[in-house]
Design a protein around this motif. Structure first.
Motif, PDB file in Angstrom:
ATOM      1  N   UNK A   1      -2.181  23.836   4.496  1.00  0.00           N
ATOM      2  CA  UNK A   1      -0.990  23.631   4.226  1.00  0.00           C
ATOM      3  C   UNK A   1      -0.236  21.913   4.890  1.00  0.00           C
ATOM      4  N   UNK A   2       0.845  21.196   4.041  1.00  0.00           N
ATOM      5  CA  UNK A   2       1.420  20.168   3.920  1.00  0.00           C
ATOM      6  C   UNK A   2       3.003  21.051   5.047  1.00  0.00           C
ATOM      7  N   UNK A   3       3.128  19.856   5.536  1.00  0.00           N
ATOM      8  CA  UNK A   3       4.521  19.930   5.518  1.00  0.00           C
ATOM      9  C   UNK A   3       4.660  20.305   7.390  1.00  0.00           C
ATOM     10  N   UNK A   4       6.323  20.069   7.775  1.00  0.00           N
ATOM     11  CA  UNK A   4       6.708  20.167   8.586  1.00  0.00           C
ATOM     12  C   UNK A   4       6.409  20.820  10.229  1.00  0.00           C
ATOM     13  N   UNK A   5       5.936  22.106   9.268  1.00  0.00           N
ATOM     14  CA  UNK A   5       6.199  23.931  10.178  1.00  0.00           C
ATOM     15  C   UNK A   5       4.270  24.058  10.703  1.00  0.00           C
ATOM     16  N   UNK A   6       3.470  23.370   9.685  1.00  0.00           N
ATOM     17  CA  UNK A   6       3.097  22.690   9.577  1.00  0.00           C
ATOM     18  C   UNK A   6       1.789  22.297  10.525  1.00  0.00           C
ATOM     19  N   UNK A   7       2.313  21.316  10.725  1.00  0.00           N
ATOM     20  CA  UNK A   7       1.907  20.318  11.688  1.00  0.00           C
ATOM     21  C   UNK A   7       2.397  20.656  12.605  1.00  0.00           C
ATOM     22  N   UNK A   8       2.982  21.267  12.672  1.00  0.00           N
ATOM     23  CA  UNK A   8       3.415  21.882  14.550  1.00  0.00           C
ATOM     24  C   UNK A   8       2.465  22.847  14.858  1.00  0.00           C
ATOM     25  N   UNK A   9       1.882  24.010  13.603  1.00  0.00           N
ATOM     26  CA  UNK A   9       1.261  25.344  13.782  1.00  0.00           C
ATOM     27  C   UNK A   9      -0.652  24.498  14.482  1.00  0.00           C
ATOM     28  N   UNK A  10      -0.814  23.269  13.791  1.00  0.00           N
ATOM     29  CA  UNK A  10      -2.071  22.679  14.010  1.00  0.00           C
ATOM     30  C   UNK A  10      -1.831  22.381  15.332  1.00  0.00           C
ATOM     31  N   UNK A  11      -0.311  21.384  15.704  1.00  0.00           N
ATOM     32  CA  UNK A  11      -0.749  20.442  17.460  1.00  0.00           C
ATOM     33  C   UNK A  11      -0.846  21.205  18.306  1.00  0.00           C
ATOM     34  N   UNK A  12       0.048  23.091  17.907  1.00  0.00           N
ATOM     35  CA  UNK A  12      -0.209  23.682  18.512  1.00  0.00           C
ATOM     36  C   UNK A  12      -1.630  24.113  19.362  1.00  0.00           C
ATOM     37  N   UNK A  13      -1.824  24.501  17.876  1.00  0.00           N
ATOM     38  CA  UNK A  13      -3.252  25.433  18.165  1.00  0.00           C
ATOM     39  C   UNK A  13      -4.140  24.491  18.926  1.00  0.00           C
ATOM     40  N   UNK A  14      -4.149  23.343  18.367  1.00  0.00           N
ATOM     41  CA  UNK A  14      -5.370  22.193  18.978  1.00  0.00           C
ATOM     42  C   UNK A  14      -4.768  21.965  20.336  1.00  0.00           C
ATOM     43  N   UNK A  15      -3.988  21.832  20.691  1.00  0.00           N
ATOM     44  CA  UNK A  15      -3.734  22.022  21.705  1.00  0.00           C
ATOM     45  C   UNK A  15      -4.801  23.123  22.940  1.00  0.00           C
ATOM     46  N   UNK A  16      -3.967  24.158  22.479  1.00  0.00           N
ATOM     47  CA  UNK A  16      -4.488  25.056  22.709  1.00  0.00           C
ATOM     48  C   UNK A  16      -6.164  25.519  23.407  1.00  0.00           C
ATOM     49  N   UNK A  17      -6.715  24.697  21.844  1.00  0.00           N
ATOM     50  CA  UNK A  17      -8.270  24.676  22.223  1.00  0.00           C
ATOM     51  C   UNK A  17      -8.443  23.866  22.976  1.00  0.00           C
ATOM     52  N   UNK A  18      -7.809  22.931  23.250  1.00  0.00           N
ATOM     53  CA  UNK A  18      -8.487  21.709  23.746  1.00  0.00           C
ATOM     54  C   UNK A  18      -8.555  22.068  25.379  1.00  0.00           C
ATOM     55  N   UNK A  19      -7.017  22.960  25.574  1.00  0.00           N
ATOM     56  CA  UNK A  19      -6.406  23.064  27.097  1.00  0.00           C
ATOM     57  C   UNK A  19      -7.470  24.138  27.783  1.00  0.00           C
ATOM     58  N   UNK A  20      -8.248  25.077  26.911  1.00  0.00           N
ATOM     59  CA  UNK A  20      -9.441  26.456  27.463  1.00  0.00           C
ATOM     60  C   UNK A  20      -8.048  27.619  27.443  1.00  0.00           C
TER      61      UNK A  20
END
Length: 284
Positions: free
Chosen positions: A114-133
């Protein structure tokens, strides 16, 4: 194409002249009627359209610029108000959805597509968590880096929403002075006409002075709505920024909770029982 500026001037001058002249706008849309009105305006120099047609080219240019600025103010205001209402509604719904979930683990199913600001925030948090282990020692760094990315998303959304508001501020602050410039120029020409005609008869110079004052009137017509609309947008955008901050804080809290729960799971070897989440008040 050469009649487009005249049509724009006609619409603006009819708005200035009052409700009676506004009733004739539909008739002026017909080309033949429009040309007849222009011809009649040339004989009636004390009507708003007649004063525009008889004005000096500098004063005409000032009037056309002010009319264009006035139209731009209305278009920008209406567009920004509709966009703000839409974005606030989407942000409120996404906030409530994430608050109800209480975790980012199930968020990809509802937010990543989904588009939207909250969706981008959630995606950023999940992406950072996946990248950091998933290491416990990485928890503080994950939250810090995710918070930084979420803050940038908030700033970008607020900046995009503020686009166009500066035009209203500029029109509101400069339109009266632009109109005053046209007035000064027109009055200067009127005094020159007095010196050339060697007469002080007011009937001779009155039309020129009226044309000059019309420029100031159009400047006020452009400036007053611009100031009012800018204040309305400034308050609305301020409320939208508060909602963005609330959404960003919710994503950071949810990420921190997920990391703590994951750390407890790794330490105990079992999945801890979570208390039923109590919904918090959505961002307003």
């Amino acid at each position: 194409m050469k009649n487009i500026p005249l049509i724009a001037a006609t619409c603006g001058l009819i708005a200035v002249s009052g409700p009676a002249s506004a009733l004739d706008l539909a008739g002026l849309l017909d080309p033949n009627t429009f040309m007849d009105a222009l011809e009649q305006a040339g004989h009636d120099e004390m009507s708003p359209l007649g004063m525009f047609m008889a004005a000096d080219w500098v004063v005409k240019t000032v009037m056309l610029l002010l009319l264009f600025a006035s139209a731009s103010v209305w278009v920008i205001f209406l567009a920004k108000i509709m966009i703000l209402r839409w974005e606030r509604g989407v942000l409120r719904r996404r906030y409530r959805q994430l608050d109800k979930l209480g975790t980012l683990v199930a968020a990809p199913e509802k937010f990543t597509k989904k588009n939207g600001v909250v969706s981008r925030m959630v995606q950023a948090a999940l992406r950072e968590r996946a990248s950091s282990g998933e290491g416990v020692q990485m928890k503080a760094g994950i939250k810090e880096r995710a918070g930084s990315e979420i803050a940038r998303i908030e700033a970008g959304a607020a900046r995009r929403m503020s686009l166009g508001a500066g035009v209203l501020a500029n029109v509101g602050s400069t339109a009266p002075f632009v109109g005053l410039f046209g007035t000064v120029w027109g009055i200067m020409n009127s005094f020159i006409s007095i010196s050339e005609s060697n007469t002080t008869n007011l009937a001779i110079v009155a039309p020129g002075i009226a044309e000059a004052l019309l420029a100031t009137a159009i400047g006020l017509v452009a400036a007053i709505p611009a100031v009012i609309f800018y204040n309305i947008l400034a308050r609305s955008i301020g409320g939208y920024k508060v909602m963005l901050a609330d959404a960003g804080a919710l994503v950071e809290r949810t990420l921190s909770r997920d990391l703590d729960l994951a750390a407890l799971t790794d330490h105990a070897g079992t999945t801890p029982r979570r208390l039923a989440s109590v919904p918090t008040q959505a961002a307003e």
